[in-house]
Enzyme design. Structure first.
Site, PDB file in Angstrom:
ATOM      1  N   ARG A  94     -10.449   0.432  15.186  1.00 45.45           N
ATOM      2  CA  ARG A  94     -10.268   1.211  13.964  1.00 45.45           C
ATOM      3  C   ARG A  94     -11.108   0.615  12.838  1.00 45.45           C
ATOM      4  O   ARG A  94     -12.048   1.233  12.368  1.00 45.45           O
ATOM      5  CB  ARG A  94      -8.776   1.247  13.603  1.00 45.45           C
ATOM      6  CG  ARG A  94      -8.416   2.185  12.484  1.00 45.45           C
ATOM      7  CD  ARG A  94      -6.918   2.203  12.243  1.00 45.45           C
ATOM      8  NE  ARG A  94      -6.393   0.919  11.783  1.00 45.45           N
ATOM      9  CZ  ARG A  94      -5.135   0.737  11.386  1.00 45.45           C
ATOM     10  NH1 ARG A  94      -4.266   1.740  11.431  1.00 45.45           N
ATOM     11  NH2 ARG A  94      -4.725  -0.451  10.981  1.00 45.45           N
ATOM     12  N   TYR A 141      13.537  31.562   6.799  1.00 46.33           N
ATOM     13  CA  TYR A 141      12.306  32.309   7.042  1.00 46.33           C
ATOM     14  C   TYR A 141      12.209  32.787   8.486  1.00 46.33           C
ATOM     15  O   TYR A 141      12.459  32.029   9.431  1.00 46.33           O
ATOM     16  CB  TYR A 141      11.082  31.436   6.723  1.00 46.33           C
ATOM     17  CG  TYR A 141      10.750  31.377   5.256  1.00 46.33           C
ATOM     18  CD1 TYR A 141      10.383  32.529   4.565  1.00 46.33           C
ATOM     19  CD2 TYR A 141      10.796  30.164   4.566  1.00 46.33           C
ATOM     20  CE1 TYR A 141      10.067  32.472   3.208  1.00 46.33           C
ATOM     21  CE2 TYR A 141      10.480  30.103   3.210  1.00 46.33           C
ATOM     22  CZ  TYR A 141      10.122  31.269   2.543  1.00 46.33           C
ATOM     23  OH  TYR A 141       9.820  31.223   1.209  1.00 46.33           O
ATOM     24  N   LYS A 170       0.840  -1.193   0.000  1.00 48.62           N
ATOM     25  CA  LYS A 170       0.000   0.000   0.000  1.00 48.62           C
ATOM     26  C   LYS A 170       0.882   1.253   0.000  1.00 48.62           C
ATOM     27  O   LYS A 170       2.103   1.169   0.152  1.00 48.62           O
ATOM     28  CB  LYS A 170      -0.913   0.003   1.222  1.00 48.62           C
ATOM     29  CG  LYS A 170      -0.184   0.049   2.566  1.00 48.62           C
ATOM     30  CD  LYS A 170      -1.157  -0.022   3.723  1.00 48.62           C
ATOM     31  CE  LYS A 170      -0.401   0.058   5.054  1.00 48.62           C
ATOM     32  NZ  LYS A 170      -1.331   0.046   6.212  1.00 48.62           N
ATOM     33  N   MET A 216       9.770  25.117   1.145  1.00 53.53           N
ATOM     34  CA  MET A 216       9.065  24.275   0.183  1.00 53.53           C
ATOM     35  C   MET A 216      10.005  23.474  -0.715  1.00 53.53           C
ATOM     36  O   MET A 216       9.783  22.291  -0.960  1.00 53.53           O
ATOM     37  CB  MET A 216       8.137  25.129  -0.685  1.00 53.53           C
ATOM     38  CG  MET A 216       7.272  24.322  -1.640  1.00 53.53           C
ATOM     39  SD  MET A 216       6.145  25.324  -2.627  1.00 53.53           S
ATOM     40  CE  MET A 216       5.015  25.911  -1.375  1.00 53.53           C
TER      41      MET A 216
END
Length: 355
Positions: free
Chosen positions: A120, A243, A22, A296
């Site tokens: 779950r 930043y 998966k 990013m």
């Protein structure tokens, strides 16, 4: 990866190991992973979604492919068309699938998921026992070919929940004689006194993750990640970096900006603002910490302690590999190796060497 699967197969007792593919085979890529595993002898695969099952079926036409996330309403036709096996975890799913089969559809055997701890997915343990003892006709109508449960804490060998789950599941298996069973995930292969039953479901360990946290990793590394230095600069004491100026140089430092960021799936939590530890890279084997905020497309790395010859524009630095295994990378990013793997982005150039 195939050697890891073979090692886990050797721990499956009289059963056999399948493979969980998966999340795009944990970031490796379903097609190359399934192709390699099939050639290596694996014939049972587990995915999360029908779309992943369709991709797996295209590569492994003769394999058994289970879809773990259950049966969404109205999707029976898709399972039948691609010979996928739903993992049924509720009475509604069982009844819908049984009705579809009784309508004459040719389908692969389904699996029954019984919840023994996770809360779950899956039938409650009591529901599963009641179904097995009182509604065998429903089991037969649904064409159940596997019964399974999922560990909540198998990576923690000292957690008493493991023994409780093993015992609870054994009652389910006893109530469904003749139906193959599955309980072991990656870490389950290393739990003492855990039965293998007929099928095991390794995932993370196949891709080099450590199924025995706190102990040496018995698996071989599978994934490596590198990025290139695109600019170097020297900063003086007091200069702020990244930043919002969240990191300030304490002295003269040599910084390298590498071409990789959170848009590539590298967690922003690996940022290293003032006074905190974050991620790091290996530059010619030397550990070099991130500084400031992961942005990013870029990360700034302090390469002051690395050899100058290894710190040139265009030089490759290691983000996964060597001493920077998945667990170390996950810890530096305040997450787990699973997330590091499954977040590997589409912008990377992937090169497959002897999976």
């Amino acid at each position: 990866m195939v050697s890891n699967w073979r090692a886990l197969s050797g721990l499956a007792g009289t059963g056999h190991a399948g493979a969980v593919v998966k999340a795009d085979a944990y970031g490796i890529g379903i097609e190359p992973a399934v192709s390699a595993l099939t050639q290596g002898g694996c014939d049972t695969f587990f995915v999360a979604h029908v779309s992943e099952g369709i991709r797996t079926r295209a590569v492994a036409p003769d394999a058994t492919v289970y879809v773990l996330n259950g049966l969404l309403p109205g999707t029976c036709d898709a399972y039948a068309a691609h010979r996928l096996s739903p993992v049924l975890g509720s009475h509604d799913e069982l009844l819908e699938w049984a009705g579809f089969r009784q309508g004459g559809a040719a389908v692969a055997p389904a699996a029954l998921h019984v919840d023994t701890a996770m809360n779950r997915l899956g039938l409650w343990q009591g529901e599963g026992l009641s179904l097995a003892r009182e509604r065998k006709d429903t089991i037969e109508a649904a064409g159940i070919g596997l019964v399974m449960t999922h560990f909540a804490s198998s990576e923690d060998v000292g957690d008493p929940a493991n023994a409780r789950q093993i015992a609870a599941f054994s009652h389910i298996v006893e109530a469904l004689p003749g139906i193959p069973a599955s309980i072991k995930n990656s870490s389950g292969h290393f739990l003492k006194d855990c039965p293998s039953y007929q099928v095991t479901r390794p995932g993370y360990a196949l891709y080099g993750g450590n199924p025995t946290p706190g102990q040496p990793n018995p698996m071989k590394p599978v994934v490596g990640l590198t990025a290139r230095i695109i600019q170097l600069r020297d900063v003086e004491a007091g200069m702020q970096v990244g930043y919002n100026g969240r990191w300030t140089a304490k002295g003269r430092r040599r910084l390298a900006t590498i071409c990789l960021g959170y848009a590539d799936g590298y967690p922003r939590n690996a940022s290293a603002p003032e006074g905190t530890a974050g991620g790091f890279a290996l530059v010619d084997g030397v550990s070099c910490p991130f500084v400031g905020t992961v942005s990013m497309d870029l990360i700034i790395v302090d390469v002051t302690d690395a050899a100058p010859a290894a710190c040139k524009r265009g030089a490759a630095v290691t983000l996964i590999g060597g001493s920077l295994d998945l667990e170390a990378v996950g810890a530096g990013a305040k997450t787990i190796g699973y997330e590091i793997l499954t977040n590997l982005g589409r912008r990377y150039t992937r090169r497959y060497v002897g999976l």
